[in-house]
Design an enzyme around this catalytic site. Structure first.
Site, PDB file in Angstrom:
ATOM      1  CG  HIS A 175      -2.118  -0.994   0.962  1.00 51.10           C
ATOM      2  ND1 HIS A 175      -3.352  -0.628   0.473  1.00 51.10           N
ATOM      3  CD2 HIS A 175      -2.153  -2.333   1.129  1.00 51.10           C
ATOM      4  CE1 HIS A 175      -4.113  -1.719   0.382  1.00 51.10           C
ATOM      5  NE2 HIS A 175      -3.401  -2.756   0.768  1.00 51.10           N
ATOM      6  CB  THR A 176       4.379   1.937  -0.323  1.00 50.77           C
ATOM      7  OG1 THR A 176       4.672   0.700  -0.978  1.00 50.77           O
ATOM      8  CG2 THR A 176       4.582   1.779   1.173  1.00 50.77           C
ATOM      9  CB  SER A 215     -10.148 -16.539 -21.570  1.00 52.80           C
ATOM     10  OG  SER A 215      -9.810 -17.071 -20.301  1.00 52.80           O
ATOM     11  N   GLY A 262      -7.760 -14.731  -7.842  1.00 51.03           N
ATOM     12  CA  GLY A 262      -8.266 -14.477  -6.492  1.00 51.03           C
ATOM     13  C   GLY A 262      -7.309 -14.857  -5.382  1.00 51.03           C
ATOM     14  CB  SER A 273      -0.775  -9.419  -9.807  1.00 52.21           C
ATOM     15  OG  SER A 273      -0.773  -8.521  -8.758  1.00 52.21           O
ATOM     16  CB  SER A 274      -4.652 -13.560 -12.139  1.00 51.76           C
ATOM     17  OG  SER A 274      -5.778 -12.999 -11.498  1.00 51.76           O
ATOM     18  CB  SER A 275      -6.185  -8.387 -12.984  1.00 52.13           C
ATOM     19  OG  SER A 275      -5.566  -7.787 -11.883  1.00 52.13           O
ATOM     20  CG  ASP A 309      -0.395  -5.536  -8.477  1.00 54.49           C
ATOM     21  OD1 ASP A 309       0.519  -5.585  -7.637  1.00 54.49           O
ATOM     22  OD2 ASP A 309      -1.593  -5.479  -8.187  1.00 54.49           O
TER      23      ASP A 309
HETATM   24  C1  GLA Z   1      -2.923  -4.479  -4.906  1.00 56.08           C
HETATM   25  C2  GLA Z   1      -2.822  -3.309  -5.877  1.00 56.08           C
HETATM   26  C3  GLA Z   1      -1.428  -2.695  -5.879  1.00 56.08           C
HETATM   27  C4  GLA Z   1      -0.962  -2.390  -4.465  1.00 56.08           C
HETATM   28  C5  GLA Z   1      -1.187  -3.583  -3.532  1.00 56.08           C
HETATM   29  C6  GLA Z   1      -0.879  -3.256  -2.098  1.00 56.08           C
HETATM   30  O1  GLA Z   1      -2.119  -5.526  -5.329  1.00 56.08           O
HETATM   31  O2  GLA Z   1      -3.131  -3.754  -7.168  1.00 56.08           O
HETATM   32  O3  GLA Z   1      -1.413  -1.564  -6.677  1.00 56.08           O
HETATM   33  O4  GLA Z   1      -1.585  -1.227  -3.978  1.00 56.08           O
HETATM   34  O5  GLA Z   1      -2.518  -4.052  -3.598  1.00 56.08           O
HETATM   35  O6  GLA Z   1       0.476  -3.031  -1.926  1.00 56.08           O
END
Ligand code: GLA
Length: 385
Positions: free
Chosen positions: A36-37, A69, A124, A128-130, A174
């Protein structure tokens, strides 16, 4: 299951006939530290996973995109109208249409294309599959169309796709990880300048392993909570008169906190400011090969997410505690929170013992059994052929 790149090619052949012009792969990620930075203009340190999404792609006449897909088994089709404004395509197709939209918005002449998508990145799980999907599609379209868009400018556009087309208010971590990571390295990213430094992360050489535990925790209002955290951080920055919390250093933290009257906003700000410093401290250790010593920073990051940012859930805290009790050098939740995965830095020969301890703690509490895997830093998006 057959290899993901083979599945994408087979899907292309079956759906569209013939061979694709090429195949492009982009990875899922874990974040080593710096949570969350990113949307606070701060620092992050993700690395790419060996789990990848592959787009097999070929040209199509006109401004039309046809996408199959393997996950849904469906083929969707959209044209210029659907990418003229956000949210016209929904579901998984929104990530693909969003990339086309963002590229066109930035003035690129996006080629019509047929795409077949296969993926090993679980959905899920907070991996970061998206972003992997966005990156695979973006690199495919950039190459197919010969677009003038170097890799360092692609993450911002992929993020725009996610923020404005899909409608999720995420930061840039991500997409940067999926596109810019390097094999064997973590990606030290300054989310304000978008400058990167590839930090060697030689777990194997240090006799260590990184255990990734999927908490299997059901997502509990993750989207709404994410947006709320973002608003708190923006409110804190506004009250402090800085552009973003990145502009508050740890040496100024006490004075800054004293100027915030809401206790919750204070806790949120304290997490972000201390987390930025933990990223810098982790990078300093890794630059000199002191991999083993980063453990306490990982654990401190978890405590801060649990107590100050309040984004962990019982399954996640249980996994972290059990891993540490079983001898992990450090452990933390990775990703946006409210579920997802836990990272545990362990001695290479202790990975299975630590994983079993986590599973036993889960069984004691009656949680759904966790899954685990050990990982090494893998490359970012690449053209396969
Ligand atoms: C998700 C968001 C990122 C980031 C993280 C927390 O993965 O997609 O941009 O904010 O949460 O670090």
């Amino acid at each position: 299951m057959t290899d993901v790149a083979d599945r994408a090619r087979a899907g292309f052949d079956r759906e569209f006939g013939g061979s694709p012009a090429g195949r492009w792969a982009a990875p899922g990620r874990v974040n080593l530290i710096g949570e969350h930075t990113d949307y606070n203009d701060g620092f992050v340190l993700p690395f790419a996973l060996p789990l990848r999404t592959v787009a097999a792609a070929g040209p199509q006449d006109g401004a039309r995109w046809t996408v199959w897909s393997e996950l849904s088994g469906e083929t969707i089709e959209f044209g210029a109208d659907e990418v003229a404004e956000p949210a016209r395509v929904t579901g998984w197709g929104a990530y693909v249409a969003g990339v086309v939209w963002a590229l066109r918005e930035a003035g690129h002449d996006v080629p019509g294309a047929r795409l077949a998508i296969a993926s090993d990145v679980p959905l899920g799980a907070g991996l970061s599959s998206s972003a992997a999907l966005e990156a695979a599609v973006m690199t495919a379209l950039v190459d197919l169309g010969g677009l003038d868009l170097p890799a360092e400018r692609q993450p911002r556009l992929a993020q725009r796709a996610e923020n404005h087309y899909v409608g999720a208010p995420t930061g840039i971590m991500d997409q940067s990880a999926a596109i810019r990571c390097r094999d064997g390295h973590a990606l030290f990213l300054d989310c304000r300048s978008e400058e990167v430094e590839h930090i060697p992360f030689d777990l194997h050489g240090a006799g260590l392993a990184m255990l990734v535990v999927d908490s299997r925790a059901p997502h509990r209002h993750a989207d709404g909570e994410y947006a709320a955290r973002r608003r708190s951080c923006e409110a804190a920055a506004a009250q402090l008169g800085v552009r973003a919390l990145r502009d508050v250093g740890v040496d100024q933290l006490d004075a800054a906190l004293a100027r915030l009257d809401d206790p919750e906003t204070r806790r949120r700000a304290r997490h972000v400011v201390t987390e930025d410093q933990r990223v810098l401290d982790t990078v300093a250790l890794l630059r000199t090969g002191r991999v083993r010593e980063i453990g306490p920073l990982l654990t401190a990051s978890h405590v801060s997410m649990r107590d100050d940012f309040e984004i962990t859930v019982p399954e996640i805290d249980t996994a972290v505690e059990a891993a540490l009790e079983a001898g992990a050098l450090g452990a933390r939740m990775t990703g946006g929170g409210f579920g997802g995965c836990v990272l545990a830095l362990v001695e290479a020969d202790a990975a299975e013992t630590v994983a079993s301890a986590v599973a036993a703690a889960y069984a004691d509490k009656g949680f759904q059994a966790p899954a685990h895997v050990t990982v090494l830093p893998a490359p970012g998006a690449t053209r396969l052929d």
